[in-house]
Design a protein around this motif. Sequence first.
Motif, short mmCIF file in Angstrom:
data_model
loop_
_atom_site.label_atom_id
_atom_site.label_comp_id
_atom_site.label_asym_id
_atom_site.label_seq_id
_atom_site.Cartn_x
_atom_site.Cartn_y
_atom_site.Cartn_z
N ASN A 2 -2.91 -9.74 -0.03
CA ASN A 2 -2.91 -9.06 1.27
C ASN A 2 -1.73 -8.10 1.33
OD1 ASN A 2 -5.16 -10.48 2.21
ND2 ASN A 2 -3.89 -12.19 2.86
N PHE A 104 -1.63 3.39 -3.97
CA PHE A 104 -2.36 3.50 -2.71
C PHE A 104 -2.29 4.95 -2.28
CE2 PHE A 104 -0.88 -0.77 -3.08
CZ PHE A 104 -1.77 -1.57 -2.39
N TYR A 146 -6.13 2.05 -4.43
CA TYR A 146 -6.63 1.63 -3.12
C TYR A 146 -6.57 2.81 -2.16
CZ TYR A 146 -5.40 -2.93 -5.09
OH TYR A 146 -5.28 -4.02 -5.90
N LYS A 150 -9.93 3.08 3.67
CA LYS A 150 -11.00 2.11 3.42
C LYS A 150 -10.50 0.68 3.52
CE LYS A 150 -14.18 4.80 0.60
NZ LYS A 150 -14.77 4.99 -0.73
N GLU A 151 -9.30 0.45 3.00
CA GLU A 151 -8.75 -0.90 3.00
C GLU A 151 -8.55 -1.44 4.41
OE1 GLU A 151 -8.26 -2.96 0.28
OE2 GLU A 151 -9.30 -1.34 -0.76
N LYS A 154 -11.34 -3.28 6.39
CA LYS A 154 -11.65 -4.66 6.03
C LYS A 154 -10.88 -5.67 6.87
CE LYS A 154 -12.28 -3.20 1.22
NZ LYS A 154 -11.71 -3.31 -0.13
#
Length: 193
Positions: A2, A104, A146, A150-151, A154
Motif C-alpha cells: 500500500n 510512479f 504505476y 489509476k491507482e 482503487k
Amino acid sequence: MNYNFKIILDKILNELIPLTDIGVSKGNKIFGALILKKNDYSTVVVDTNNETANPLFHGEISTINSFFKYKETINPKDCLFISSHEPCSLCLSAITWSGFDNFFYLYPYEDTENVFNIPHDLKILEEVFCIKNGNYNKQNNYWKSYEILKEITKLDNQEYQLLKAIITKIKAKYDRLSSIYQKNKNNNRIPLN
C-alpha cells in the motif's frame, strides 16, 4: 504494498510544482520528478527539466543526477521514484540503468500529448522503437510502473475523494505552467519543444 498517495500528491504539489514553476520561467518544459525514501516517504531529491542548459536534462534525468550527487548513499531500490509525467524513452532507460525498481507518474503519455501539447514521447516510442500508443512493458524484470490517477481509483471512496481534491489543485497548477511554457516555447533552444 500500500502506498501513501496523500503524501506523494502533497509532495508533488508543495515541493515539485514550485521548482517546476522556476524551471518554466527559464523556458523549460513542465516535467519533473522526486525521489522519496520508501520507509518514511521523506524527500531525498527533487528536480525538474533543464533542457535549456542541455536537451538531455529531462526532469527525470536531472533528478537522477541530483540523486547520485546526494550527500548520503542510498540504494535506489530503497526509494520511490515519482515523476510528474510518464517518462519518455530516454528517462525509462535512465530509471532502469540507475537501479530503481519502481516509478510512479501522475500524467500518462496521452495527457502529455493532448493536454500539454508535447507529443514527442509517443512519437519517439513509435518511430524509433515501434511501440504503438506507448504500450511498453509496464512491469518487467527491472521495475514496476504505476499511474497515480489509476491507482487512486482503487482506494475507498472517502480516500479517493480527498485525493481527487488534491489532484484538482495540482491540475490547475500544471495547466497554468503549461500555458506559460506553450506561450514561450519558441523563445528557447530546446530542439524538440
